[in-house]
Design an enzyme around this catalytic site. Structure first.
Site, PDB file in Angstrom:
ATOM      1  N   SER A  67       0.815  -1.156   0.058  1.00  0.00           N
ATOM      2  CA  SER A  67       0.317  -0.189   0.288  1.00  0.00           C
ATOM      3  C   SER A  67       0.990   1.093  -0.072  1.00  0.00           C
ATOM      4  O   SER A  67       2.127   1.382   0.386  1.00  0.00           O
ATOM      5  CB  SER A  67      -0.918   0.064   1.788  1.00  0.00           C
TER       6      SER A  67
HETATM    7  N1  SAH Z   1      -0.683  -4.024   3.471  1.00  0.00           N
HETATM    8  C1  SAH Z   1      -0.127  -4.859   3.016  1.00  0.00           C
HETATM    9  C2  SAH Z   1      -1.032  -5.154   1.854  1.00  0.00           C
HETATM   10  C3  SAH Z   1      -0.821  -6.149   0.868  1.00  0.00           C
HETATM   11  S1  SAH Z   1      -1.846  -6.176  -0.909  1.00  0.00           S
HETATM   12  C4  SAH Z   1       1.451  -4.087   2.371  1.00  0.00           C
HETATM   13  O1  SAH Z   1       0.718  -3.075   2.156  1.00  0.00           O
HETATM   14  O2  SAH Z   1       2.576  -5.200   2.089  1.00  0.00           O
HETATM   15  C5  SAH Z   1      -3.388  -6.838   0.449  1.00  0.00           C
HETATM   16  C6  SAH Z   1      -3.180  -8.495   0.913  1.00  0.00           C
HETATM   17  O3  SAH Z   1      -3.685  -9.227   1.164  1.00  0.00           O
HETATM   18  C7  SAH Z   1      -2.287  -9.818   0.270  1.00  0.00           C
HETATM   19  O4  SAH Z   1      -0.593 -10.181   0.473  1.00  0.00           O
HETATM   20  C8  SAH Z   1      -2.740 -10.474  -0.356  1.00  0.00           C
HETATM   21  O5  SAH Z   1      -2.269 -11.629  -0.482  1.00  0.00           O
HETATM   22  C9  SAH Z   1      -3.598 -10.619   0.976  1.00  0.00           C
HETATM   23  N2  SAH Z   1      -4.968 -11.061   1.468  1.00  0.00           N
HETATM   24  C10 SAH Z   1      -6.228 -11.523   0.356  1.00  0.00           C
HETATM   25  N3  SAH Z   1      -6.610 -12.137   1.064  1.00  0.00           N
HETATM   26  C11 SAH Z   1      -6.703 -12.369   2.315  1.00  0.00           C
HETATM   27  C12 SAH Z   1      -7.640 -13.199   3.009  1.00  0.00           C
HETATM   28  N4  SAH Z   1      -8.766 -13.398   2.495  1.00  0.00           N
HETATM   29  N5  SAH Z   1      -6.238 -13.439   4.298  1.00  0.00           N
HETATM   30  C13 SAH Z   1      -5.696 -13.011   4.795  1.00  0.00           C
HETATM   31  N6  SAH Z   1      -5.150 -12.381   3.306  1.00  0.00           N
HETATM   32  C14 SAH Z   1      -5.736 -12.091   2.785  1.00  0.00           C
END
Ligand code: SAH
Length: 218
Positions: A67
């Site tokens: 993000s």
């Molecule tokens: N805060 C993180 C955001 C990553 S993008 C950063 O800045 O790196 C969103 C993340 O949510 C991804 O890694 C994706 O794999 C995860 N995600 C999506 N659906 C999910 C679920 N049901 N349970 C856990 N993680 C999930």
């Protein structure tokens, strides 16, 4: 690991990011100082390190993105609402940057990621950076973590059309969930739990990758 960084990954570059966030309306100085202390360039691939302090979301492999600094600051500020947090749940660990920020804003952070290999890399990164007050779980975040509940804050870093009841129930009275709601058009959303029930607020438009149920092992 080069903790301090040089050039585009230097302390000065990071301070410019903080100035920009302040100018863009982030007012919680605790959040700003925490983000000023965490080396964000160590959360992305080396080839992208020079862009880590720009206000953009960057790819972190497995089709996911880190993000943008603005998004992390905004969600952290909303979750904290100017008071110290006790126990927080993050859904969507990704590269762990938001996790590291939360770890300095809360006593204890639980974070769930569905993609196993991504979490493995993140686990090593956060260990090297000595982020200690966290529990990382490879699981489907939509189920929450009933055994560790209730949480005074839940943050979801992937977009969903609604929050399942199982998650709402894991919120402490007085606690809140901050998450992106929608599908094509998305908005930040806060659901607060009081003794009266749940109240929802819709905020600015945002852009996140979707939440997906189930886990990826390899
Ligand atoms: N805060 C993180 C955001 C990553 S993008 C950063 O800045 O790196 C969103 C993340 O949510 C991804 O890694 C994706 O794999 C995860 N995600 C999506 N659906 C999910 C679920 N049901 N349970 C856990 N993680 C999930």
């Amino acid at each position: 690991m080069h903790l301090s960084g040089i050039g585009m990954t230097s302390h000065r570059t990071r301070m410019r990011m903080i100035e920009r966030l302040r100018a863009q309306g982030i007012t919680d100085e605790v959040v700003l100082s925490v983000m000023g202390a965490i080396p964000r360039h160590l959360f992305v691939e080396e080839a992208l390190a020079s862009r880590a302090y720009e206000d953009v979301a960057l790819p972190i492999n497995y089709g996911q993105t880190i993000s943008s600094p603005w998004m992390v600051a905004r969600m952290s500020e909303l979750l904290r609402a100017n008071s110290a947090l006790n126990k927080v749940l993050e859904i969507g660990t990704g590269c762990g940057y938001q996790t590291a920020v939360l770890a300095r804003l809360a006593k204890l952070v639980y974070s769930i990621e569905r993609i196993g290999p991504l979490l493995t890399k993140t686990r090593i990164r956060l260990h090297k950076l000595q982020v200690r007050n966290i529990h990382l779980k490879h699981a489907d975040g939509l189920l929450g973590l009933p055994d560790a509940a209730p949480f005074d804050g839940i943050i979801m870093t992937a977009v969903t059309t609604h929050i399942p009841d199982t998650l709402l129930e894991q919120l402490a009275v007085g606690g809140k969930i901050v998450f992106p709601r929608g599908s094509q058009k998305q908005n930040l959303c806060i659901i607060e739990r009081s003794s009266q029930g749940y109240a929802e607020k819709i905020l600015e438009e945002v852009n996140f990758v979707p939440i997906i149920s189930g886990v990826v092992k390899k």
